[in-house]
Design a protein around this motif. Structure first.
Motif, PDB file in Angstrom:
ATOM      1  N   GLU A  59      23.398  50.835  52.565  1.00  0.00           N
ATOM      2  CA  GLU A  59      23.641  51.802  53.254  1.00  0.00           C
ATOM      3  C   GLU A  59      25.423  51.503  54.114  1.00  0.00           C
ATOM      4  O   GLU A  59      25.578  52.649  55.077  1.00  0.00           O
ATOM      5  N   THR A  60      25.713  50.519  53.893  1.00  0.00           N
ATOM      6  CA  THR A  60      27.433  50.321  54.774  1.00  0.00           C
ATOM      7  C   THR A  60      28.621  51.642  53.972  1.00  0.00           C
ATOM      8  O   THR A  60      28.195  51.666  52.975  1.00  0.00           O
ATOM      9  N   MET A  61      29.043  52.297  55.103  1.00  0.00           N
ATOM     10  CA  MET A  61      29.576  52.605  54.565  1.00  0.00           C
ATOM     11  C   MET A  61      31.151  52.502  53.491  1.00  0.00           C
ATOM     12  O   MET A  61      30.992  51.105  54.163  1.00  0.00           O
ATOM     13  N   GLY A  62      31.831  52.871  52.986  1.00  0.00           N
ATOM     14  CA  GLY A  62      33.172  52.695  52.099  1.00  0.00           C
ATOM     15  C   GLY A  62      33.246  52.843  50.734  1.00  0.00           C
ATOM     16  O   GLY A  62      32.102  52.020  50.038  1.00  0.00           O
ATOM     17  N   LEU A  63      33.735  53.842  50.194  1.00  0.00           N
ATOM     18  CA  LEU A  63      34.032  54.181  49.156  1.00  0.00           C
ATOM     19  C   LEU A  63      35.434  53.841  48.239  1.00  0.00           C
ATOM     20  O   LEU A  63      35.107  54.080  47.306  1.00  0.00           O
ATOM     21  N   GLU A  64      36.077  53.409  48.432  1.00  0.00           N
ATOM     22  CA  GLU A  64      37.123  52.471  47.744  1.00  0.00           C
ATOM     23  C   GLU A  64      38.125  51.842  48.930  1.00  0.00           C
ATOM     24  O   GLU A  64      37.710  51.650  50.132  1.00  0.00           O
ATOM     25  N   ALA A  65      38.119  50.321  48.281  1.00  0.00           N
ATOM     26  CA  ALA A  65      38.241  49.388  48.624  1.00  0.00           C
ATOM     27  C   ALA A  65      39.637  48.400  48.177  1.00  0.00           C
ATOM     28  O   ALA A  65      39.226  48.015  47.210  1.00  0.00           O
ATOM     29  N   THR A  66      40.275  47.674  48.539  1.00  0.00           N
ATOM     30  CA  THR A  66      40.741  46.151  47.789  1.00  0.00           C
ATOM     31  C   THR A  66      40.476  45.607  48.911  1.00  0.00           C
ATOM     32  O   THR A  66      40.053  45.345  50.114  1.00  0.00           O
ATOM     33  N   GLY A  67      40.714  44.052  47.725  1.00  0.00           N
ATOM     34  CA  GLY A  67      40.624  42.977  48.611  1.00  0.00           C
ATOM     35  C   GLY A  67      40.656  41.912  47.302  1.00  0.00           C
ATOM     36  O   GLY A  67      41.588  41.840  45.678  1.00  0.00           O
ATOM     37  N   VAL A  68      40.186  40.238  47.309  1.00  0.00           N
ATOM     38  CA  VAL A  68      40.745  39.524  46.864  1.00  0.00           C
ATOM     39  C   VAL A  68      39.096  38.927  46.053  1.00  0.00           C
ATOM     40  O   VAL A  68      38.552  38.854  47.259  1.00  0.00           O
ATOM     41  N   VAL A  69      38.974  38.647  44.756  1.00  0.00           N
ATOM     42  CA  VAL A  69      37.864  38.492  44.136  1.00  0.00           C
ATOM     43  C   VAL A  69      37.417  37.147  44.900  1.00  0.00           C
ATOM     44  O   VAL A  69      37.845  36.561  44.608  1.00  0.00           O
ATOM     45  N   GLU A  70      36.432  36.740  45.283  1.00  0.00           N
ATOM     46  CA  GLU A  70      35.477  35.835  45.822  1.00  0.00           C
ATOM     47  C   GLU A  70      34.305  35.142  45.459  1.00  0.00           C
ATOM     48  O   GLU A  70      34.166  33.633  44.572  1.00  0.00           O
ATOM     49  N   GLU A  71      33.899  35.569  44.270  1.00  0.00           N
ATOM     50  CA  GLU A  71      32.414  35.509  42.615  1.00  0.00           C
ATOM     51  C   GLU A  71      32.538  36.472  41.983  1.00  0.00           C
ATOM     52  O   GLU A  71      32.353  37.328  42.078  1.00  0.00           O
ATOM     53  N   LEU A  72      31.767  35.357  41.232  1.00  0.00           N
ATOM     54  CA  LEU A  72      31.786  36.689  39.732  1.00  0.00           C
ATOM     55  C   LEU A  72      29.884  36.358  39.797  1.00  0.00           C
ATOM     56  O   LEU A  72      29.768  35.357  39.856  1.00  0.00           O
ATOM     57  N   GLY A  73      29.975  37.713  39.453  1.00  0.00           N
ATOM     58  CA  GLY A  73      28.810  37.546  38.505  1.00  0.00           C
ATOM     59  C   GLY A  73      28.517  37.186  37.541  1.00  0.00           C
ATOM     60  O   GLY A  73      29.184  37.525  36.600  1.00  0.00           O
ATOM     61  N   GLU A  74      27.251  36.922  36.899  1.00  0.00           N
ATOM     62  CA  GLU A  74      26.626  36.676  35.376  1.00  0.00           C
ATOM     63  C   GLU A  74      27.262  37.405  34.531  1.00  0.00           C
ATOM     64  O   GLU A  74      26.889  38.705  34.885  1.00  0.00           O
ATOM     65  N   GLY A  75      27.647  36.863  33.553  1.00  0.00           N
ATOM     66  CA  GLY A  75      27.995  38.374  32.758  1.00  0.00           C
ATOM     67  C   GLY A  75      29.705  38.399  32.699  1.00  0.00           C
ATOM     68  O   GLY A  75      30.111  39.024  31.974  1.00  0.00           O
ATOM     69  N   VAL A  76      30.983  38.534  34.096  1.00  0.00           N
ATOM     70  CA  VAL A  76      31.559  38.900  34.261  1.00  0.00           C
ATOM     71  C   VAL A  76      33.314  38.255  33.663  1.00  0.00           C
ATOM     72  O   VAL A  76      32.996  36.671  33.977  1.00  0.00           O
ATOM     73  N   THR A  77      33.826  38.255  32.563  1.00  0.00           N
ATOM     74  CA  THR A  77      34.513  37.671  32.367  1.00  0.00           C
ATOM     75  C   THR A  77      36.068  39.113  31.911  1.00  0.00           C
ATOM     76  O   THR A  77      36.868  38.073  31.579  1.00  0.00           O
ATOM     77  N   ASP A  78      35.761  39.884  32.938  1.00  0.00           N
ATOM     78  CA  ASP A  78      37.496  40.350  32.822  1.00  0.00           C
ATOM     79  C   ASP A  78      38.196  40.574  34.077  1.00  0.00           C
ATOM     80  O   ASP A  78      38.894  41.236  34.435  1.00  0.00           O
ATOM     81  N   LEU A  79      37.621  39.395  34.798  1.00  0.00           N
ATOM     82  CA  LEU A  79      38.029  39.447  36.116  1.00  0.00           C
ATOM     83  C   LEU A  79      37.885  37.649  36.824  1.00  0.00           C
ATOM     84  O   LEU A  79      36.871  36.881  35.955  1.00  0.00           O
ATOM     85  N   ALA A  80      38.368  37.259  37.394  1.00  0.00           N
ATOM     86  CA  ALA A  80      38.950  35.865  38.197  1.00  0.00           C
ATOM     87  C   ALA A  80      38.808  35.344  39.858  1.00  0.00           C
ATOM     88  O   ALA A  80      39.500  36.400  40.254  1.00  0.00           O
ATOM     89  N   VAL A  81      38.293  34.285  40.058  1.00  0.00           N
ATOM     90  CA  VAL A  81      38.472  34.070  41.581  1.00  0.00           C
ATOM     91  C   VAL A  81      39.711  34.489  41.701  1.00  0.00           C
ATOM     92  O   VAL A  81      40.114  33.553  40.903  1.00  0.00           O
ATOM     93  N   GLY A  82      39.945  35.291  42.742  1.00  0.00           N
ATOM     94  CA  GLY A  82      41.484  34.556  42.935  1.00  0.00           C
ATOM     95  C   GLY A  82      42.228  36.386  42.969  1.00  0.00           C
ATOM     96  O   GLY A  82      43.258  36.240  43.743  1.00  0.00           O
ATOM     97  N   ASP A  83      41.441  37.297  41.678  1.00  0.00           N
ATOM     98  CA  ASP A  83      42.346  38.338  41.624  1.00  0.00           C
ATOM     99  C   ASP A  83      42.587  39.216  42.653  1.00  0.00           C
ATOM    100  O   ASP A  83      40.998  39.266  43.619  1.00  0.00           O
TER     101      ASP A  83
END
Length: 323
Positions: A59-83
């Motif tokens: 329910e929180t607003m916000g449709l575009e954002a930037t940041g740093v990956v902190e945690e990967l969900g199961e099956g995610v292989t195209d990103l790494a923590v710290g990206d």
């Protein structure tokens, strides 16, 4: 974590900075530590209760954002923590952390910091997906309303990069001058008879493609402004949701009227749009064909002030919340 919450639908005074539970990424998602969030008029509509998120989305607003990956969900292989990532969201950006499908994360353009990148994702995805949909082509005349805003600033430059003649509307001389600086060939004050001025500028032909954020208020005027076989794309409702459409005029022009929403598209479609942005738009940003809009940076905890400023109508460019 802390996030912007809305106590009940209404004005900016309903906005609060509150402590909430940190989300966890589901399979295929990532948890991102927020650096910056773009503010859009859709956020104002959501705050007012007119644009709720899709089922199952924060329910929180916000449709575009930037940041740093902190945690990967199961099956995610195209990103790494710290990206570092720029993300297209269905909601959740006004917070210290957010979750997002990994396919809706792309690396920011080279040479663009994460704060500035937060203004580019949603506008690029909106404009590119819609212009692909109506096949905007080199040599055509393109009209975008609200040329001094985030969508308008981007759309002017994108259409120019495609080789189009660009016409835009705006509401003050300062905004019109901004549009010209972004590359608009003709900038028209919408307080005047903008349809007549458009027709004069096109020798009576009209616009081949119109990108409209106003909705009902401009529906009849936009159809008047279309060229034969023109295409009107409605992406906003600032001017209301119910209008009158002259079917006879539309038939005579063999014209198309379409309306689209990016937020409610399936995850797979949004991932493809993000890939398209990275492939087509980021090179334009990196080589200077598209320049980021002027920025107003406001601390995330002061989102109320950002909403007040955007609603006031005087802002040029993009408002960005900085975490």
């Amino acid at each position: 974590m802390h996030a912007i919450t809305v106590t009940e639908p209404g004005g900016p005074e309903q906005i609060e900075w509150a402590e909430v539970e940190t989300p966890s990424p589901a399979p295929g998602e990532v948890l991102v530590r927020t650096v910056a969030v773009g503010v859009n008029r859709a956020d104002l509509l959501q705050r007012q209760g007119h644009y709720p998120p899709p089922k199952g989305i924060s329910e929180t607003m916000g449709l575009e954002a930037t940041g740093v990956v902190e945690e990967l969900g199961e099956g995610v292989t195209d990103l790494a923590v710290g990206d570092e990532v720029a993300c297209l969201l269905a909601g959740g950006g006004y917070a210290e952390f957010f979750v997002v499908p990994s396919g809706q994360c792309i690396r920011p353009p080279q040479g663009v910091d994460l704060v500035t990148a937060a203004q580019l994702v949603e506008v690029a995805a909106t404009v590119v997906s819609n212009m692909d949909g109506v096949h905007l082509r080199e040599g055509e005349t393109f009209l975008v309303h609200g040329g001094a805003g985030g969508i308008g600033t981007f759309a002017i430059q994108y259409a120019k990069a495609l080789g189009c003649r660009v016409i835009t509307t705006a509401g003050s001389e300062a905004k019109l001058e901004h549009c010209r600086a972004m590359g608009a060939d003709v900038a028209i004050d919408y307080h005047d008879d903008w349809v007549a001025e458009l027709k004069q500028a096109t020798d009576g032909k009209g616009a081949d493609v119109i990108l409209d954020v106003m909705g009902a208020k401009y529906l009849e005027l936009n159809v008047d402004a279309l060229a034969t076989e023109g295409r009107l794309v409605i992406i906003g409702m600032q001017g209301g949701v119910k209008g009158t459409l002259n079917i006879g005029k539309l038939l005579n022009k063999r014209a198309l009227v379409t309306a689209t929403s990016l937020r409610f598209r399936p995850v797979e479609e949004k991932a493809e749009i993000c890939r398209r942005v990275a492939e087509v738009v980021w090179p334009m940003v990196e080589d200077g064909r598209i320049k980021p809009a002027p920025e107003t940076r406001i601390p995330l905890a002061e989102a109320r002030r950002a909403h007040e400023q955007l609603a006031g109508g005087e802002n040029v460019g993009k408002i960005i919340l900085v975490a």
